[in-house]
Design an enzyme around this catalytic site. Structure first.
Site, PDB file in Angstrom:
ATOM      1  N   GLN A  54     -52.087 -10.741   0.198  1.00 10.31           N
ATOM      2  CA  GLN A  54     -52.864  -9.570  -0.226  1.00 10.31           C
ATOM      3  C   GLN A  54     -53.978  -9.934  -1.193  1.00 10.31           C
ATOM      4  OE1 GLN A  54     -49.132  -7.154  -1.258  1.00 10.31           O
ATOM      5  NE2 GLN A  54     -50.580  -5.608  -0.576  1.00 10.31           N
ATOM      6  N   LEU A  98     -50.653  -1.612  -1.545  1.00 11.67           N
ATOM      7  CA  LEU A  98     -51.973  -1.742  -2.186  1.00 11.67           C
ATOM      8  C   LEU A  98     -53.051  -2.102  -1.166  1.00 11.67           C
ATOM      9  CD1 LEU A  98     -51.117  -3.583  -5.532  1.00 11.67           C
ATOM     10  CD2 LEU A  98     -51.506  -1.140  -5.162  1.00 11.67           C
ATOM     11  N   GLU A 140     -42.371  -6.881   0.871  1.00 17.14           N
ATOM     12  CA  GLU A 140     -43.202  -8.023   0.444  1.00 17.14           C
ATOM     13  C   GLU A 140     -42.990  -9.235   1.348  1.00 17.14           C
ATOM     14  OE1 GLU A 140     -45.516  -7.344  -1.472  1.00 17.14           O
ATOM     15  OE2 GLU A 140     -44.678  -5.435  -2.144  1.00 17.14           O
ATOM     16  N   HIS A 143     -45.069  -9.086   4.381  1.00 20.78           N
ATOM     17  CA  HIS A 143     -46.470  -9.497   4.205  1.00 20.78           C
ATOM     18  C   HIS A 143     -46.654 -10.989   4.503  1.00 20.78           C
ATOM     19  CE1 HIS A 143     -48.735  -6.071   2.768  1.00 20.78           C
ATOM     20  NE2 HIS A 143     -47.840  -5.782   1.844  1.00 20.78           N
TER      21      HIS A 143
END
Ligand code: NI
Length: 179
Positions: A54, A98, A140, A143
């Site tokens: 990210q 986010l 997470e 990701h």
């Protein structure tokens, strides 16, 4: 200390599988600075977790943590995490990201998981997590494989902008989604 730029959905870095860190890399100033900057960035944007892709770093590393009375996640740095579900219980609950600003949706996740990883000192850690922390760790870790929470939704019926979430869903969340 620095606030890093967060990649938004559509940036290819979010879809690329990240590479494992060699344990000898963990203690390097570059990786330690990245971890500190990721915590700063997560706090700046009021995130609960942030994965290296990210912030445009294709490494298997994430940070997480929030001190909220309803949903505490202890501060953690997970490097090369491996997550296995414990049992077959799955729960749906709200997630945001986010990289997908101001959107929420309900995502099914394993209720209890076992996690193995390295921490930021290069020590091997193994633990079980359940409920909200388990949800954050699964989000997470996804990701790191180029997976976004939208990919995990069973349907888009619950997909909502944050304003509408606050208006129509937030108060009903607990009773409905913690079962
Ligand atoms: Ni996310």
């Amino acid at each position: 200390m620095a606030i890093l730029k967060v990649a938004r959905m559509g940036h290819p870095v979010l879809r690329a599988p990240a590479r494992e860190l060699d344990p000898s890399e963990i203690g390097t100033p570059a990786v330690q600075r990245l971890i500190d900057d990721m915590f700063d960035t997560m706090q700046e944007y009021e995130g609960i977790g942030l994965a290296a892709p990210q912030v445009h770093e294709g490494l298997r590393l994430f940070v997480a943590g929030v001190d909220d009375p309803d949903s505490t996640v202890p501060p953690m740095v997970m490097i090369n995490p491996v997550v296995e579900p414990l049992g077959s219980a799955v729960a749906e609950d709200w997630e945001g990201c986010l990289s997908i600003p101001d959107v929420r949706g309900k995502v099914p996740r394993a209720v209890e998981i076992r996690v193995t990883a390295f921490d930021r000192t290069g020590r091997r850690v193994a633990f079980t997590a359940s409920g909200f922390p388990a949800r954050v760790i699964q989000h997470e870790t996804d990701h790191l494989d180029g997976v976004l929470f939208l990919d995990r939704m069973r349907s888009f019926d619950s997909l909502t902008y944050l304003n509408e979430y606050k208006r129509y869903w937030e108060e009903h969340e607990t009773a409905e989604s913690r079962t």
